[in-house]
Each structure stands twice: as structure tokens, then as C-alpha cells.
Design an enzyme around this catalytic site. Structure first.
Site, mmCIF file in Angstrom:
data_model
loop_
_atom_site.group_PDB
_atom_site.id
_atom_site.type_symbol
_atom_site.label_atom_id
_atom_site.label_comp_id
_atom_site.label_asym_id
_atom_site.label_seq_id
_atom_site.Cartn_x
_atom_site.Cartn_y
_atom_site.Cartn_z
ATOM 1 N N GLY A 38 6.040 -6.703 0.664
ATOM 2 C CA GLY A 38 5.327 -6.605 1.616
ATOM 3 C C GLY A 38 6.171 -7.033 2.638
ATOM 4 O O GLY A 38 7.383 -7.042 2.878
ATOM 5 N N GLU A 47 10.960 -4.636 12.405
ATOM 6 C CA GLU A 47 10.471 -3.518 11.297
ATOM 7 C C GLU A 47 9.271 -2.861 11.747
ATOM 8 O O GLU A 47 8.182 -3.666 12.326
ATOM 9 C CB GLU A 47 10.254 -4.085 10.115
ATOM 10 C CG GLU A 47 9.858 -2.916 9.005
ATOM 11 C CD GLU A 47 9.734 -3.266 7.532
ATOM 12 O OE1 GLU A 47 10.112 -2.778 6.756
ATOM 13 O OE2 GLU A 47 8.796 -4.299 7.408
ATOM 14 N N TRP A 94 0.863 -1.348 0.019
ATOM 15 C CA TRP A 94 0.007 -0.190 -0.093
ATOM 16 C C TRP A 94 0.881 1.277 -0.048
ATOM 17 O O TRP A 94 0.514 2.517 -0.138
ATOM 18 C CB TRP A 94 -1.156 0.114 1.394
ATOM 19 C CG TRP A 94 -0.289 -0.440 2.527
ATOM 20 C CD1 TRP A 94 -0.515 -1.466 3.087
ATOM 21 C CD2 TRP A 94 0.294 0.429 3.546
ATOM 22 N NE1 TRP A 94 0.113 -1.628 4.279
ATOM 23 C CE2 TRP A 94 0.760 -0.348 4.395
ATOM 24 C CE3 TRP A 94 0.938 1.755 3.422
ATOM 25 C CZ2 TRP A 94 1.464 0.201 5.574
ATOM 26 C CZ3 TRP A 94 1.766 2.358 4.302
ATOM 27 C CH2 TRP A 94 1.943 1.320 5.373
ATOM 28 N N GLU A 118 10.342 -8.832 -2.259
ATOM 29 C CA GLU A 118 10.953 -7.692 -1.539
ATOM 30 C C GLU A 118 10.107 -7.262 -0.458
ATOM 31 O O GLU A 118 9.173 -6.752 -0.272
ATOM 32 C CB GLU A 118 10.623 -6.588 -2.850
ATOM 33 C CG GLU A 118 11.485 -5.335 -2.641
ATOM 34 C CD GLU A 118 11.303 -4.281 -1.731
ATOM 35 O OE1 GLU A 118 11.612 -4.483 -0.496
ATOM 36 O OE2 GLU A 118 10.478 -3.526 -2.116
ATOM 37 N N CYS A 121 10.359 0.355 2.994
ATOM 38 C CA CYS A 121 10.775 -0.791 3.278
ATOM 39 C C CYS A 121 12.595 -0.503 3.593
ATOM 40 O O CYS A 121 13.282 -1.166 4.320
ATOM 41 C CB CYS A 121 10.828 -2.056 2.440
ATOM 42 S SG CYS A 121 11.262 -1.456 0.807
ATOM 43 N N LYS A 151 -2.562 -7.924 -8.049
ATOM 44 C CA LYS A 151 -3.308 -7.993 -6.923
ATOM 45 C C LYS A 151 -2.868 -6.828 -6.007
ATOM 46 O O LYS A 151 -1.875 -7.028 -5.354
ATOM 47 C CB LYS A 151 -3.622 -9.297 -6.089
ATOM 48 C CG LYS A 151 -4.640 -9.348 -4.936
ATOM 49 C CD LYS A 151 -3.988 -8.808 -3.744
ATOM 50 C CE LYS A 151 -5.036 -8.890 -2.723
ATOM 51 N NZ LYS A 151 -4.860 -7.845 -1.425
#
Length: 493
Positions: free
Chosen positions: A228, A385, A151, A250, A284, A175
């Protein structure tokens, strides 16, 4: 209220289940669009369309140059519609309009780049030890690709998967995240307008458990390209292994920004701030761990606090805004939870550390830019994270300790190194266990430079020439040059 449909086999369609999902503006808190809540049967239809498009459809018969021509037309249309795309993405995920505009310019350039690469894919002739055989290789499209995107940068993630896959001759099913699907669907309108044949580019929206899982498990999907979290990436990897699907992941990071005692501290402070507070830390590659030499820690920290204290939070559409909202309610709560975890583990907050409030903060989904000190490398805040504007400061005494601290985490996506000694910078670039090392810079991306991670940060590479290889298989062809049958047909030639 904007109501979207999915795009399957060149047609705009509703979900088979007829249900929808609300899209909420992270800044205003208002629901502004409804996207289809896709089902497994929708995923099946899309995969079937993609398979037909690249086997019996026109995509299979086009030359590589013709495929590149379609990608160029997509790029032209993105350029012409950049402002509209940017505003829709901001409304969907709350990123700064100024940043998204720059990113969409790169999105268009990325489509141009792979349009140009489409007819540069080449095989090779291979000299062998056999005098009676001629051998060569061809590069063939791997098959149907399922592209599962996140997102925080949906247009970019869809592009860096679909463009090289299509240039290679594959068909794709995208998707997007259920939290930010609108900009991908708007991109799809441009793909349709460019005349890309039906079935080559499909978009199925919905929840990961319904659509994503169906795509991962589908027998006709040859490759999964996912961006994600590492937890979801591991589940995808495990599921894909059952049918030996190719996988590119990734995933997340806990990236170190390493500042040595010989660094330009003004430049380093700006780079560190950009790396963790840019995009509200929702990237990320966020530089969420500051590893700083003991002798310059206090001086650098003072500069960071001074810079970060002037950060302006607010409407992401306002050009004066530096930091926008956290994109989703679950992510907002996760960031707040990690602040409590850090305090409980002994970290001390010297800036921020709580929800941000104020008349310019819309629905209030903001977290103050936060700097934590007294952080140990084994704390959860230093190992896990967060995906938010939280910087953990850790001291080191020498180069060896900096390398050890940088590498003693489960992730390996990127690292930043700040030093005036180029020899040290190059040594660090070899010692750090990451996919990308930025020296005296941070967040310097290029669609021409391979990007990806090691360890729990993922598998494979996106961007650059290497990305198109992710969607190609090598086929070997051996031709006999003998005039007659073999002397002994029961002996390997």
C-alpha cells in the site's frame, strides 16, 4: 446483488457487527456486491484460528511435502477458474480484463512455485571450534502472518504473501482492501475446495482502521506483510515496533525511466508509455518520471505524444481498450488534484491534463493520459506518488546527472534504463538506489525474481526464493557429544 461473507477457521461468517460495505464497479458506477464490514473481534477470531492451526492443528503435523500438495491443489483450481476470477477482479477494480487474465495465469504459477519450494527448505550442519559438540540449524515457521493487501492487484498481492507463508508452515489472515475484496473472497472458495485445513487461510474484510489496526496490534501476529501507500506503511511499521513484530512493506514509488541518447527511441517510447499509462498508472512501479537526454528529448517526446494520442479508453472488458478507469473515487480526485498542483508549480501540459469524457467512458471516472514538461526534480509532481496516468518529463545532460536526478527522491522501488551500451546499463544498475532495474524493458515481472524497494518504497522482498525466507526463523541446535559431565560446570563450555 452479490453478498459475501468472511472466512474464519474454515467457516463462512458474517461480520460480528452485522454491517456491510458496498463494492462499486469503477466503470459503470453501479454497486454490485456487499462485503462484510469486519470488526476487531472478527480479527481476533481469525488470528486465534490461525494460531491454533499452526500449533495444535493438522497444519503443524503435516510434512512439508504434504503442505506443498495443498498449494498445488489451490493452483489447479485457480487455473480451472481463471476466467471467473478475472471477471470478478475487473468488476471490482476496473483493470483491463486482458491484463488481469495474464496476471491470474501468473497467480496460479506462483502457487505452483511455492508448492515446489515447500519441501526444499533446509537447515545446515555447522562445524564448530568445539570437539565435543554437534551443531545444526532448522528453519521454522515464523508464526501467524497478517497479509494486508491493496486494491490495484488484490489476487496477486494475496498470493505473493499467502503462498510463501503457507509453504513455510505459517497460517495467514488476509485483510484485502475495502475497495476490492471480492476476488480475494472468490480465491478463498478455491482454498476451501482444495481442502486446506481450517484456520490456515482466513480472510477478514473491512476498513483498515477497524480490521487492519487490530491485526497489526494483535499479540499473536508474528509478521505483517503489507502492500500500500508509504504513509500507511510507516504507521504500520511504528505500531509493529511496539511488540517487535516482523514487517515486510511493499510501498510506493516515483520511478524513473531513463532514456539515453544511444537508445532505440521507438522501443523506449513504447516502454515509457507502458510504464505510465498501463493500468492507468495505478501501480507502485509506474514509471512516472521520464529522465531523457537533452539531445533526444524533442524526438522522444514527439513519439510519445503520437503513441499516447491513439490510446483508447473505455470498458476494461472490451479487448480494444488500452486504459480503463481510475479505480476509486478518492483516487480519481487525487489524480485531478495533482494536475492542478503541477500547473501551479510551473509544469506545462503537452498532452491530456483533464478528466476524460465520452460515450464509451461509463460513469466517467477517467483521466486523460497526460504528459507534463518543464518539470523540475524538486516539484511535488516529481517527488510524490500520484498513482495515475501522469508522466513528468525531466532533461539530463550526462550519465552523472541522470543518476543524481534518479536518486534525489524519497522512493527507491524500480527504474528503467534505455541504452544500447550494455556497459552503461550495468553501471546504472549499480548506481541507482532501487530494488529492481529494468534495462531496455519495463514492467517485466516474474514471481521467481525478488521484488521490493529501498528508502520509502519499503522493506523486505516478495517473489522468488527470498520470499519464503521472510516467513522462516533459523533455530540453532547444539548437541553435546561428551559421555560425562563437564569438568567444571561453572565455566562456559
Amino acid at each position: 446483488m452479490q453478498r459475501y461473507q468472511m472466512y474464519i477457521d474454515g467457516q463462512w461468517v458474517d461480520s460480528a457487527g452485522g454491517e456491510g460495505l458496498d463494492s462499486t464497479d469503477p466503470y459503470t458506477g453501479e454497486t454490485w456486491a456487499v462485503i462484510p464490514a469486519g470488526t476487531a473481534s472478527d480479527a481476533d477470531r481469525a488470528v486465534d484460528a490461525a494460531r491454533r492451526a499452526m500449533t495444535t492443528g493438522p497444519w503443524a503435523t503435516l510434512s512439508a511435502s504434504q503442505r506443498g500438495g495443498f498449494l498445488r491443489r489451490v493452483a489447479d483450481l485457480i487455473t480451472a477458474n481463471a476466467d471467473r476470477l478475472a471477471n470478478i477482479e475487473v468488476r471490482d477494480n476496473g483493470k483491463l480484463l486482458a491484463e488481469v487474465r495474464g496476471q491470474i495465469a501468473s497467480v496460479a504459477e506462483c502457487w505452483y512455485y511455492y508448492a515446489g519450494l515447500a519441501d526444499k527448505v533446509q537447515g545446515a550442519t555447522i562445524p564448530t571450534e568445539k570437539a565435543n559438540a554437534f551443531a545444526f540449524t532448522t528453519r521454522e515457521p515464523i508464526g501467524v502472518v497478517a497479509a494486508l493487501t491493496a486494491w490495484n492487484s488484490p489476487l496477486w498481492f494475496a498470493t505473493v504473501k499467502a503462498a510463501p507463508a503457507m509453504a513455510a508452515g505459517c497460517a495467514v489472515v488476509v485483510k484485502p482492501s475495502e475497495f476490492a475484496s471480492a476476488s480475494t473472497l472468490e480465491l478463498t472458495r478455491l482454498v476451501e475446495q482444495a481442502g486446506v485445513p481450517a484456520g490456515v487461510f482466513n480472510v477478514v474484510t473491512g476498513l483498515g482502521a477497524d480490521v487492519g489496526s487490530a491485526l497489526v496490534d494483535h499479540p499473536d501476529v508474528a509478521k505483517i506483510a503489507f502492500t500500500g501507500s508509504d504513509a500507511t506503511g510507516i504507521r504500520i511499521y511504528q505500531s509493529a515496533a511496539k511488540s517487535l513484530k516482523r514487517v515486510a512493506l511493499e510501498l510506493g514509488g516515483k520511478s524513473p525511466t531513463i532514456v539515453f541518447d544511444d537508445a532505440d527511441l521507438d522501443l523506449a517510447a513504447t516502454g515509457v508509455m507502458s510504464g505510465i499509462f498501463g493500468a492507468a498508472g495505478q501501480m507502485c512501479a509506474a514509471g512516472s518520471r521520464l529522465l531523457v537526454h537533452t539531445s533526444v528529448k524533442d524526438k522522444l517526446l514527439a513519439k510519445l505524444i503520437d503513441l499516447a494520442s491513439d490510446i483508447r479508453m473505455g470498458d476494461p472488458r472490451d479487448p480494444r481498450t488500452n486504459v480503463g478507469p481510475i479505480s476509486t473515487p478518492p483516487q480519481y480526485q487525487k489524480v485531478l488534484d495533482y494536475l492542478e498542483i503541477a500547473r501551479a508549480d510551473g509544469a506545462r501540459c503537452v498532452l491530456g491534463g483533464k478528466p476524460a469524457t465520452g460515450p464509451d467512458l461509463g460513469a466517467g471516472q477517467f483521466v486523460e493520459p497526460t504528459i507534463l514538461v518543464d518539470v523540475r526534480n524538486d516539484m511535488r509532481i516529481a517527488q510524490e506518488e500520484v498513482f495515475g496516468p501522469i508522466l513528468s518529463v525531466i532533461e539530463f545532460a550526462d550519465e552523472d546527472e541522470a543518476v543524481r536526478l534518479a536518486n534525489e527522491i524519497p522512493y527507491g522501488l524500480v527504474a528503467g534504463v534505455w541504452t544500447s551500451n550494455i556497459a552503461r546499463g550495468l553501471r546504472m544498475s549499480k548506481a541507482l538506489q532501487v530494488g529492481t532495474v529494468w534495462i531496455n524493458t519495463y514492467r517485466t515481472y516474474s514471481y521467481m525474481v525478488p521484488f521490493g524497494g529501498t528508502k520509502r518504497s519499503g522493506l523486505g522482498r516478495e517473489h522468488g526464493i527470498e520470499a519464503i525466507d521472510e516467513y522462516l526463523e533459523t533455530r540453532s541446535v547444539v548437541v553435546s557429544t561428551d559421555d560425562g559431565p563437564p569438568v567444571n560446570p561453572f565455566v562456559m563450555r
